[in-house]
Design a protein around this motif. Sequence first.
Motif, PDB file in Angstrom:
ATOM      1  N   PHE A 108       0.823  -1.206   0.000  1.00 15.66           N
ATOM      2  CA  PHE A 108       0.000   0.000   0.000  1.00 15.66           C
ATOM      3  C   PHE A 108       0.862   1.263   0.000  1.00 15.66           C
ATOM      4  CE2 PHE A 108      -3.745  -2.066   2.481  1.00 15.66           C
ATOM      5  CZ  PHE A 108      -4.304  -2.514   1.307  1.00 15.66           C
ATOM      6  N   GLN A 146      -3.623   4.563   0.607  1.00  9.46           N
ATOM      7  CA  GLN A 146      -4.288   3.256   0.623  1.00  9.46           C
ATOM      8  C   GLN A 146      -4.266   2.663   2.026  1.00  9.46           C
ATOM      9  OE1 GLN A 146      -1.731   1.528  -2.319  1.00  9.46           O
ATOM     10  NE2 GLN A 146      -3.215   1.792  -3.983  1.00  9.46           N
ATOM     11  N   THR A 169      -9.206  -0.544  -1.857  1.00 10.63           N
ATOM     12  CA  THR A 169      -7.776  -0.382  -1.575  1.00 10.63           C
ATOM     13  C   THR A 169      -6.970  -1.567  -2.086  1.00 10.63           C
ATOM     14  OG1 THR A 169      -8.075  -1.233   0.678  1.00 10.63           O
ATOM     15  CG2 THR A 169      -8.065   1.157   0.397  1.00 10.63           C
TER      16      THR A 169
END
Length: 130
Positions: A31, A35, A89
Amino acid sequence: MKELVLVIGGIYGALAVVFGAFGAHALKKRFNEDQFKSFETGVKYQMFHALILIISGISFPFIGISQQLTAWFFILGTFFFSFSIYGLTLGSAFARKPRFLGPVTPLGGLFLILGWILFTINIAEIAVYL
């Protein structure tokens, strides 16, 4: 209904811990900062609403439709809100963002707001009799 609410509250709580650990350890490298924050928001909201489901399950007899609606708004709102964030995400991190989930998140948020309004009304009615 009471048992269902308590069980779903417990399941949502356990999954929030699992998803939180998964996000913090397995996905943190995958991520970007935005995110990761979004994923954490989904986990936090899921845990908050797991707890309010358990509180509702303990507090309400679920005799009236209003108390049942409170539970369903929390159950569905948590699912739509948190799980759509997880999907967005994860999809974004793996370059497969599922665009159909975009409108699901605010719908989940609306359900959560309605759940809190009904919870407040229902708990206030119970408090009058205590």
